[in-house]
Design an enzyme around this catalytic site. Structure first.
Site, short mmCIF file in Angstrom:
data_model
loop_
_atom_site.label_atom_id
_atom_site.label_comp_id
_atom_site.label_asym_id
_atom_site.label_seq_id
_atom_site.Cartn_x
_atom_site.Cartn_y
_atom_site.Cartn_z
N LYS A 86 0.89 -1.15 0.00
CA LYS A 86 0.00 0.00 0.00
C LYS A 86 0.94 1.22 0.00
O LYS A 86 1.65 1.46 0.97
CB LYS A 86 -0.89 -0.05 1.24
CG LYS A 86 -2.13 0.82 1.19
CD LYS A 86 -1.77 2.26 1.31
CE LYS A 86 -2.79 3.11 1.99
NZ LYS A 86 -2.14 4.43 2.29
N GLY A 89 5.53 3.96 10.41
CA GLY A 89 4.71 5.17 10.44
C GLY A 89 4.39 5.56 11.86
O GLY A 89 5.15 5.28 12.79
N SER A 90 3.24 6.17 12.02
CA SER A 90 2.89 6.74 13.31
C SER A 90 2.46 5.66 14.30
O SER A 90 2.06 4.56 13.93
CB SER A 90 1.74 7.72 13.14
OG SER A 90 0.55 7.02 12.83
N ARG A 91 2.51 6.02 15.57
CA ARG A 91 2.08 5.11 16.62
C ARG A 91 0.59 4.78 16.47
O ARG A 91 0.20 3.62 16.58
CB ARG A 91 2.35 5.78 17.97
CG ARG A 91 1.96 4.95 19.16
CD ARG A 91 2.50 5.60 20.41
NE ARG A 91 2.17 4.86 21.61
CZ ARG A 91 2.76 5.07 22.78
NH1 ARG A 91 3.70 6.00 22.88
NH2 ARG A 91 2.43 4.37 23.84
N GLY A 125 -1.24 4.86 13.79
CA GLY A 125 -1.43 4.01 12.61
C GLY A 125 -1.00 2.58 12.88
O GLY A 125 -1.71 1.63 12.52
N GLU A 135 6.92 -0.30 12.91
CA GLU A 135 8.01 0.51 13.46
C GLU A 135 7.41 1.89 13.60
O GLU A 135 7.01 2.50 12.61
CB GLU A 135 9.17 0.45 12.47
CG GLU A 135 10.47 0.88 13.06
CD GLU A 135 10.91 2.14 12.39
OE1 GLU A 135 10.55 3.21 12.93
OE2 GLU A 135 11.58 2.07 11.35
N CYS A 187 13.40 8.16 12.08
CA CYS A 187 12.86 7.49 13.27
C CYS A 187 13.93 7.37 14.34
O CYS A 187 13.61 7.12 15.50
CB CYS A 187 12.28 6.13 12.93
SG CYS A 187 12.95 5.39 11.45
#
Lengths: 525, 525
Positions: free
Chosen positions: A184, A241-243, A245, A265, A302
Site C-alpha cells: 500500500k 509510520g505513526s504510533r 497508525g 516501526e 525514526c
C-alpha cells in the site's frame, strides 16, 4: 517507464476507480499530475487472490532464482535513472544527495538479501537422524526448515520514499523469505512508488515468476489498507509510520479469525546520554555533531535524537551554549508533507509554551512548509511529571533533560518507553557509569551505541532497528539488516519423509550446500 | 520434601490467604489434603518484584552456570522419587508407566536445554567489523546478540503434569534463555506442582542464584493469572490449555500499555490422511495403530488424532471395520479431572446425536470419571457444512470423513484451521498424491509426518510442536524442542563498544567459544 497513476495488480496496470490521491510538490504544495485513483475492494480482492495463487510456487523457487530476482529489482530501480531521483525529490522535498544515497541503500539492501538467500542460513535447517535401535522407543527421522509465512502486506513509509517504501526493507526481506508482497503506497510519494513498483513488476516478468508475487495499490484513506490487513490470505504485515497508525493495524490483525504478526516501526525519541567526562572533554564537539544529527533531512528520521539526558554541571551548560550556537546557523528545510510540517510546528509550540521548558535556540526561519530546528531544556523533575514532554516531535526538535545526579538520570531512563536506539557519549572515566546504566539501556532499546548518534542505520548482519513497544510492535526482531528476514518465516517439521519428497534444503544431499544443524551440531556451508 | 499447600515466592514458602483449591483424586473425586490457598495480589506483587530484581543478574549468568542450574533442577526432580510419581498418579489418574515416562521426558528436556545453553548458538551472535576507510561513510563496529526478554509467566498444562507444567518445556526454555519464571500451577495437580516447585526452589538456592528466578502460585479462579499477564514486569507468557483460555490471555497481553508475546498452545484435531494405496496395502495395521494412538492416556494429548480423512472405497470400509473392532476392546480410562470427563462426554454426545454422523464403534464402558473411546464417521459434504464437527473433543474420540475423491479431500484440508500435526499414511504409489497435498499440509500444520501418528512428540532440535492459529497463538515458533528458546529472546545491537564493556559472547576473544556470524560468515564453535 512513465507515471500513469494506475494500480499495479500482478502483471496488469489497472485504473483505480476509488477516490484519488494526488502527488504533491513538497516545496510548493502544488498538485503534480496524474491523479492516483484509489483501489476498490475488487482490486484488492484481485491482488490478494493473485498473491495467494503465487505463494506455493514462489516460496519454493531455488535460492539462486530468488536471489537473482532481488538483484533484478535492484538493477531495474537503478535503470529508472534520474526520472526516479527527480520525482522523488519533488514529492519529498529531500535533496538530491539524500535521495541518491537512499537509492544506493535500497539497492544495497536488495543485494544483501540476495546474499542472505544464497547463504541459506535463514532456513535454520535441522536434521535429527532416526535412531531405530533406541530404547524404550525408537526415534523417527525428524527434519526442520523455516518456510515463508504467506503473502505479506507492506505499508510504505513517508520518510524513506525508497529504502522503506515499495522496494524497501520490508518488501526486500519478505520477498527474500519467499512471501508475495502487496504494497500500500504511502500517499506522500505515489509517483515514486509507481516507478519503483514498475521496476518490481518488470522483474517478476523477467524472472518468469507468478504474477501475484507483487502488487501495488493506492488509497486516499484508511479503508483499503485496513481491509488488506484483515484479508484471510495475508499472513503478516510490515508497517513504518505513526504510533496511532501502527496500533490500529495491530488491533485489526489481533481481531482477525486467524491473528497474524504485525511488524510496525512506530515511535521513538532516541535518548542521547552525555556522561560527565565526555561532556567535560569533548562537549563542544559533541554539541556540533548532535545538532548535525538532529537536523539531518529536517530531522525526519525514526532514529532522530529527540531527547538528551545529562547531569547538570558547568560542562552541560557549555554544551547547551555550543548547541544553541550551532542550531542558530541551521537553515530551515522543506518537510516531507504539509501535514507533517503542521504537526512539527504544533509539537514545537507545545514545548515552547510549556511552563517548565526553556527554549535554548532555534534554527533559521524558513519559507512555506519548511521546518525550523528547535532546542529546548527542562529539569528531570518536570520531565518525570509531564508525560507530554516525552511525546515524539517528528522533525528537528530536541529536549535536554538536566538531571541532578546519575541516579536521577537512571530514573529518567527507566521511566521511558521502548526506543529504537540509545546513544551514550563516554570517555574512559565514564566506563563505570556506563556499566551501571547498561542493563537498563539494553532493556529500553534495540541498539545501544557509543560516541555517535542513532541516525545512520547500517544495513548489515548485526543491526537491530527495533526495540520494545512503542518503538516497534514486536521487540523480537528488526526492520533493518539481514535478521529482518526471520519476521516472515515459520518453522515446519518433516517426520519420516523419503528423501525425494523432502525439500532440497533438507535432503541428505544438501544440493544448495547450506549450513545445517545435524544432531545438534552446526555443519557450516 | 513434603506437600504443604504453600505458595513458593522466591526462596520463601508463603501461606496464601485467597480462596483455596484442593488436590483431587482423579479416580474417586475425593479431596486430598492439604488445601492450597490462593495467592493474593500482594503475593503476586512480591513474586513480580523479586523476578524483576533477579532478571539483570540471572540473564548474565555464564552459559555454564545456567546449564548447571537446569541440570540441578533435573537432579532434584529425580530425587523426589516415588513421592512425586505417586502424587502425580493420584492427581491425574494417569498410570505409573506414563508418569515415569513423563518424568524422564521432563528431565531429558532440562538436559537438552542445558546443552543448548552451553552451545550458545541461540545467542545468534553477529559481528560486523568496523570499516573506517569505507567511502562515502565509514562503517562502525556493530555487534548483535540475543538477550533474555524478561520475566516470563508460565501456565501449567492439565494434561502434562510434569513435562508441560512447573518444570516443563515453557519453564525450561525460559530459564535457558535467561528469564526468571513465575508459574501459575494448574489446579488439577497442585501437589505435584508444589513438589516440583520445591525442587526448582532448592536448585536456585544450591546454585546461588537470585531468589526471584522462580516463584509458584495457585489461584482458584482466573483473576490472579490474568493480573500476572497484565503486570508490567512480565515480558512474555507461556500457556498450554484451552482455546478460550489462551485467547483470553492473548487479549489481555495485547491490551497492555506494552503489549507482550503470548505463546499459547491451544486446540488441534490433528488430521490423519489415509492415501489410497496405503489403505489398500496396510489398512488393518493402520487401523490398529490409529486406535492405539487415539486412546493412549485416554486420548488426552494435544496431538491426539481427532480427524481422519480418506477417499471412500472398499479399503476405507475395511479400515473402518478394523478400527471399530479394535476400539471395542479398549478399556475405559480415568480422565484428568471430573470436568474434563464431563466435557468429553458432552463432545461425544454432540457427535452421537448429530444427524449426519454415524457411530462406528465405542470402547468399553467404564466407571466414575472414566472416558469411553468413540469412533464416528461422516461425509465430506456434512463435514464442510457443519463447523461443529471440527471442534476438538479432548479425549479418545475421532471422526472419519469419507471423501469422494482427492480433490474433495484437499478441499476439506484447506477448510481446516491451523493444526499442530498432520499425519499422512502413504505407500510408494501414493507419493504423487502426497506431493499434491504437501503445500497445503505445510501451511496448515507445524509438523507433517508420514506413516505414524502425531502423539509422541520427540524433544530434539528439529521438532516443531506449533502451528497456525488456533493450534497456537504464534506460528513462528514451537513449544517443544530446542528452537523453543527463541520465544524468550530479543536481539540487541552494540555499536562501537570497547571490548571490556561488551558481553563475553561478543568480545573478540569469544571466551565461551560459541558459534558466531562474523561479517556474514558463520564461524562454528
Amino acid at each position: 517507464m512513465s507515471i500513469t497513476g494506475q494500480l499495479l495488480i500482478g502483471q496488469s496496470s489497472v485504473q483505480g476507480t476509488n477516490a484519488e490521491i494526488w502527488s504533491i510538490n513538497a516545496a510548493t504544495g502544488e498538485k503534480l499530475p496524474p491523479a492516483f485513483a484509489g483501489a476498490t475492494p475488487d482490486d484488492l480482492e484481485h491482488a490478494c487472490a493473485l498473491a495467494d495463487a503465487a505463494f506455493d510456487t514462489y516460496r519454493e523457487t531455488s535460492l539462486n532464482d530468488r536471489a537473482v530476482f532481488l538483484e533484478t529489482i535492484a538493477k531495474h530501480i537503478l535503470a529508472l535513472g534520474d526520472e526516479l531521483i527527480e520525482r522523488c525529490m519533488t514529492e519529498t522535498g529531500l535533496p538530491r544527495g539524500r535521495i541518491e544515497g537512499e537509492r544506493a541503500r535500497t539497492i544495497g539492501q536488495l543485494s544483501l538479501f540476495a546474499s542472505v538467500v544464497r547463504d541459506g542460513g535463514f532456513i535454520d535447517a535441522r536434521i535429527d537422524s532416526a535412531l531405530p535401535q533406541r530404547t524404550p522407543l525408537p526415534r523417527a527421522d525428524i527434519r526442520l526448515r523455516k518456510v515463508a509465512i504467506g503473502p505479506v502486506a507492506v505499508f510504505g513509509a513517508c520518510n524513506f520514499p525508497l529504502a522503506f517504501s515499495v522496494a524497501g526493507g520490508d518488501t526486500a526481506s519478505a520477498l527474500a523469505a519467499g512471501c508475495p508482497v502487496i504494497v500500500k503506497a504511502h500517499s506522500a510519494h505515489p509517483g515514486t512508488s509507481e516507478l519503483v513498483g514498475q521496476a518490481i513488476q518488470k522483474s517478476v516478468r523477467d524472472c518468469n515468476l507468478p504474477a501475484g508475487v507483487f502488487s501495488l495499490i493506492y488509497d486516499c484513506g484508511l479503508t483499503i489498507g485496513q481491509t488488506l490487513v484483515a484479508d484471510h490470505r495475508i499472513k503478516a504485515v510490515g508497517f513504518t509510520g505513526s504510533r496511532s497508525g501502527g496500533v490500529a493495524l495491530m488491533n485489526i490483525a489481533a481481531a482477525r479469525e486467524e491473528p497474524i504478526p504485525v511488524y510496525a516501526e512506530m515511535s521513538a525519541i532516541n535518548p542521547v546520554v552525555l556522561l560527565p567526562q565526555a561532556l567535560t572533554e569533548r562537549g563542544t564537539d559533541i554539541a556540533r555533531d548532535f545538532i548535525g544529527s538532529l537536523t539531518l533531512s529536517a530531522g525526519q528520521f525514526c532514529t532522530n535524537p529527540g531527547l538528551v539526558l545529562a547531569i547538570d554541571s558547568p560542562a552541560l551548560a557549555a554544551f547547551e551554549r555550543a548547541a544553541s550556537v550551532a542550531i542558530g546557523s541551521v537553515t530551515a528545510a522543506t518537510m516531507l508533507t504539509p501535514s507533517i510540517h503542521t504537526s512539527y510546528c504544533e509539537g514545537v509550540e507545545r514545548l515552547s509554551s510549556h511552563p517548565s521548558v526553556e527554549l535554548l535556540g532555534k534554527g533559521q526561519a524558513g519559507g512555506l512548509f519548511q521546518g525550523q530546528a528547535a532546542l529546548f531544556a527542562t529539569t528531570a523533575t518536570a520531565f518525570m511529571a509531564h508525560t507530554t514532554l516525552r511525546e515524539e516531535v517528528f522533525g528537528s526538535s530536541s529536549l535536554i533533560v538536566r538531571c541532578p545526579d546519575e541516579s536521577t538520570l537512571l530514573e529518567v531512563l527507566k521511566s521511558l518507553e521502548g526506543q529504537l536506539s540509545i546513544a551514550v557519549h563516554v570517555s574512559n572515566n565514564d566506563h563505570p557509569a556506563l556499566g551501571r546504566l547498561l542493563p537498563t539501556l539494553e532493556k529500553k532499546a534495540g541498539r545501544v551505541l557509543l560516541n555517535g548518534f542513532g541516525t545512520g542505520v547500517e544495513v548489515c548482519h548485526a543491526m537491530v532497528h527495533g526495540g520494545p513497544f512503542p518503538a516497534t510492535s514486536d521487540t523480537r526482531t528488526t526492520a533493518v539488516g539481514s535478521l529482518a528476514i526471520h519476521r516472515f518465516l515459520r518453522p515446519v517439521t518433516y517426520q519420516d519423509f523419503p528423501q525425494h519428497l523432502l525439500p532440497p534444503t533438507l535432503q541428505d544431499h544438501n544440493s544448495y550446500g547450506i549450513s545445517r544443524r545435524v544432531n545438534g551440531v552446526i555443519q557450516p556451508s
